[in-house]
Design a protein around this motif. Structure first.
Motif, PDB file in Angstrom:
ATOM      1  N   ILE A  41      -7.397  -4.390  51.367  1.00  0.00           N
ATOM      2  CA  ILE A  41      -6.652  -3.134  51.333  1.00  0.00           C
ATOM      3  C   ILE A  41      -6.459  -2.764  49.870  1.00  0.00           C
ATOM      4  O   ILE A  41      -5.948  -3.565  49.087  1.00  0.00           O
ATOM      5  N   VAL A  42      -6.901  -1.575  49.504  1.00  0.00           N
ATOM      6  CA  VAL A  42      -6.756  -1.077  48.138  1.00  0.00           C
ATOM      7  C   VAL A  42      -5.531  -0.171  48.099  1.00  0.00           C
ATOM      8  O   VAL A  42      -5.414   0.756  48.903  1.00  0.00           O
ATOM      9  N   LYS A  43      -4.605  -0.454  47.173  1.00  0.00           N
ATOM     10  CA  LYS A  43      -3.365   0.320  47.074  1.00  0.00           C
ATOM     11  C   LYS A  43      -3.312   1.052  45.740  1.00  0.00           C
ATOM     12  O   LYS A  43      -3.586   0.468  44.694  1.00  0.00           O
ATOM     13  N   SER A  44      -2.971   2.325  45.817  1.00  0.00           N
ATOM     14  CA  SER A  44      -2.812   3.114  44.598  1.00  0.00           C
ATOM     15  C   SER A  44      -1.557   2.688  43.857  1.00  0.00           C
ATOM     16  O   SER A  44      -0.565   2.296  44.466  1.00  0.00           O
ATOM     17  N   ARG A  45      -1.608   2.785  42.518  1.00  0.00           N
ATOM     18  CA  ARG A  45      -0.423   2.538  41.710  1.00  0.00           C
ATOM     19  C   ARG A  45       0.240   3.850  41.306  1.00  0.00           C
ATOM     20  O   ARG A  45       1.179   3.860  40.514  1.00  0.00           O
ATOM     21  N   LEU A  46      -0.265   4.938  41.863  1.00  0.00           N
ATOM     22  CA  LEU A  46       0.289   6.260  41.563  1.00  0.00           C
ATOM     23  C   LEU A  46       1.176   6.765  42.694  1.00  0.00           C
ATOM     24  O   LEU A  46       2.182   7.435  42.453  1.00  0.00           O
ATOM     25  N   ASP A  47       0.798   6.448  43.924  1.00  0.00           N
ATOM     26  CA  ASP A  47       1.571   6.900  45.088  1.00  0.00           C
ATOM     27  C   ASP A  47       1.382   5.869  46.192  1.00  0.00           C
ATOM     28  O   ASP A  47       1.000   4.734  45.933  1.00  0.00           O
ATOM     29  N   ASP A  48       1.638   6.282  47.447  1.00  0.00           N
ATOM     30  CA  ASP A  48       1.552   5.343  48.560  1.00  0.00           C
ATOM     31  C   ASP A  48       0.195   5.364  49.255  1.00  0.00           C
ATOM     32  O   ASP A  48       0.066   4.903  50.389  1.00  0.00           O
ATOM     33  N   SER A  49      -0.843   5.869  48.590  1.00  0.00           N
ATOM     34  CA  SER A  49      -2.186   5.935  49.185  1.00  0.00           C
ATOM     35  C   SER A  49      -2.786   4.541  49.305  1.00  0.00           C
ATOM     36  O   SER A  49      -2.587   3.689  48.436  1.00  0.00           O
ATOM     37  N   THR A  50      -3.500   4.316  50.390  1.00  0.00           N
ATOM     38  CA  THR A  50      -4.201   3.050  50.606  1.00  0.00           C
ATOM     39  C   THR A  50      -5.600   3.329  51.142  1.00  0.00           C
ATOM     40  O   THR A  50      -5.855   4.370  51.755  1.00  0.00           O
ATOM     41  N   TRP A  51      -6.505   2.399  50.898  1.00  0.00           N
ATOM     42  CA  TRP A  51      -7.875   2.508  51.385  1.00  0.00           C
ATOM     43  C   TRP A  51      -8.305   1.148  51.925  1.00  0.00           C
ATOM     44  O   TRP A  51      -7.963   0.111  51.355  1.00  0.00           O
ATOM     45  N   LYS A  52      -9.036   1.178  53.019  1.00  0.00           N
ATOM     46  CA  LYS A  52      -9.654  -0.033  53.544  1.00  0.00           C
ATOM     47  C   LYS A  52     -10.979  -0.252  52.818  1.00  0.00           C
ATOM     48  O   LYS A  52     -11.643   0.700  52.418  1.00  0.00           O
ATOM     49  N   GLY A  53     -11.352  -1.503  52.647  1.00  0.00           N
ATOM     50  CA  GLY A  53     -12.606  -1.784  51.967  1.00  0.00           C
ATOM     51  C   GLY A  53     -13.122  -3.175  52.271  1.00  0.00           C
ATOM     52  O   GLY A  53     -12.543  -3.917  53.077  1.00  0.00           O
ATOM     53  N   GLU A  54     -14.221  -3.512  51.621  1.00  0.00           N
ATOM     54  CA  GLU A  54     -14.868  -4.813  51.840  1.00  0.00           C
ATOM     55  C   GLU A  54     -15.399  -5.343  50.512  1.00  0.00           C
ATOM     56  O   GLU A  54     -15.894  -4.577  49.679  1.00  0.00           O
TER      57      GLU A  54
END
Length: 475
Positions: A243-256
């Motif tokens: 799980i990739v988490k932004s350090r700017l807001d609460d955005s997240t992305w799934k990844g591999e």
């Protein structure tokens, strides 16, 4: 004084002593081994050190990452060969194994023939030398001593030549094998899927020098580069979900995780992964891994992110601000509070406002009432307001004993602790002066207690209790 009066006086004094002892016990129980409340020390910790919100801190399964351009691979050619044709151009998409350029096979074949002829020449020279050596050996047997020395010198020279020729033959045979392989693989192939960039012509290569003829950039605009060290390497493996988490807001992305580079990374002075220590023995080696997100929407080149191993955790809660484990929160009716250090270094009941709750991790958001620089104590039933706060565990005196100051187990029991209140005074609130009693005569003590408890004297001048005692004694 009569014997009866003396006995009565003794009984009264014993009652006083017992009362003082019982009262002292409850004073001791209330204050903790006789000490004042303010002298008891409670261990407190800084809120920032207890904060379970990420605030860009790394946990054991969190890694710093940065968005960067996709991997580019330099395609090099063998400068000892002649490039016959470049098969791709800038912007072409290629797959791993596709042919990028071919070499001039005719030139390779010519080199191969020359190498084979050279081997044949060396072999003929060895055979000729061996024949001469045999002839010289025959002539040496019939020669005198001086001539024999000359024959020996010639033989040794020819043997040395043959040894050198045999070495050259071995070297040429290696070259021949390489040339034969080149004729079978007279081309260069792509090592990854991607897009061709920066293709140079043969003339451009000759002008610039070097051996990089083109580059292949991996498919996709970006990738995320993360870094781990040898201590948490067990969590990083190719194919792992993250799980990739932004350090700017609460955005997240799934990844591999698409690849793991096991070559140690070098830390530079401005490296975001460097911890500033120059002592190699005190550091652990760092390695890189690469993540491909399912989407790059909202990501920017150079953006710093947090990467967490995906263990099915809930990503809907973005923990910012102050989050504390729920064990630190106490209830006062419908209000929530923590035991906090006030401005004077004393323990106070600090009311706080609770926000979101993470049931899985057992922590909750503190919306107001606390700052990260505040200090709080872990709740204990012996903590009371006014006690002294300390950050030194060696100084802690609370809980001071095994007595439960909040124990209400006897509250509903007749004659229990809750029904007794001793403050060192008589029933009418008059203080009992023990020093004064010690200096009084028996008669003065009797008179003192008569006045203290307001007992009526009978017709004989004796109080009612004393009369009853005399009657009992007489019987």
């Amino acid at each position: 004084m009569t014997t009866k009066k003396r006995i009565c006086t003794v009984i009264i004094v014993l009652v006083i002593v017992c009362t003082v002892c019982v009262g002292g016990f409850f004073v001791w129980k209330k204050t903790g081994k006789g000490g004042s409340k303010s002298s008891q020390k409670v261990y407190v910790q800084k809120v920032s050190s207890l904060n379970t919100a990420s605030d860009f801190k790394l946990s054991n399964r969190s890694f710093l990452g940065v968005v960067e351009a996709q991997e580019s691979v330099d395609v090099k050619y063998d400068s000892s060969k002649t490039v016959a044709e470049i098969l791709v151009k800038n912007g072409d998409s290629v797959k791993k194994g596709d042919k990028l350029l071919t070499y001039d096979v005719e030139a390779i074949n010519l080199q191969l023939e020359q190498a084979k002829l050279e081997v044949e020449r060396l072999q003929n020279e060895i055979a000729s030398n061996k024949s001469q050596i045999a002839e010289l050996e025959k002539e040496k047997k019939n020669a005198d001593q001086d001539a024999a020395v000359s024959y020996t010198t010639q033989i040794l020279s020819l043997q040395s030549d043959n040894a050198k020729n045999e070495y050259d033959i071995k070297a040429k045979n290696v070259e021949i094998k390489k040339l034969e392989a080149s004729t079978k693989n007279a081309y260069v192939t792509a090592s990854i899927d991607g897009t061709v960039k920066n293709v140079k012509t043969v003339d451009k290569l000759q002008q610039d020098g070097g051996d990089v003829i083109m580059q292949i950039t991996e498919e996709g605009d970006y990738r995320i580069k993360g870094r781990f060290n040898e201590q948490n390497s067990k969590d990083i493996m190719q194919g792992a979900s993250v799980i990739v988490k932004s350090r700017l807001d609460d955005s997240t992305w799934k990844g591999e995780i698409t690849s793991v580079d096991t070559s140690p990374q070098k830390n530079s002075g401005d490296d975001i992964y460097s911890f500033g220590s120059s002592d190699e023995m005190s550091q652990s080696s760092n390695y890189a891994f690469y993540v491909k997100p399912e989407s790059f929407d909202g990501l920017m080149l150079g953006q710093h992110v947090l990467i967490e191993i995906d263990n099915g955790q809930d990503t809907s809660i973005n923990k910012t601000g102050i989050w504390l484990y729920s064990d630190f929160i106490c209830k006062d009716g419908k209000k929530n509070y923590v035991w906090a250090k006030d401005k004077d270094g004393k323990i106070e009941k600090r009311y706080v406002e609770i926000g979101q709750k993470d049931e899985d991790n057992g922590d909750c958001e503190i919306k107001s009432g606390l700052e990260k620089g505040d200090y709080i104590a872990y709740p204990d039933k012996s903590i009371e307001e006014g006690m002294t706060a300390t950050t030194n565990e060696a100084d802690v005196s609370v809980p001071p004993n095994d007595l439960d100051t909040n124990d209400n187990s006897d509250a509903d029991t007749e004659g229990g602790d809750e029904d007794i209140a001793f403050d060192g005074s008589g029933e009418d609130g008059m203080a009992i002066d023990e020093d004064m009693l010690a200096s009084m005569t028996d008669e003065e003590i009797e008179e003192y207690f008569n006045k203290l408890y307001g007992e009526e004297e009978n017709a004989d001048g004796e109080n009612a209790d004393a009369a009853d005692a005399d009657a009992a004694f007489a019987e």
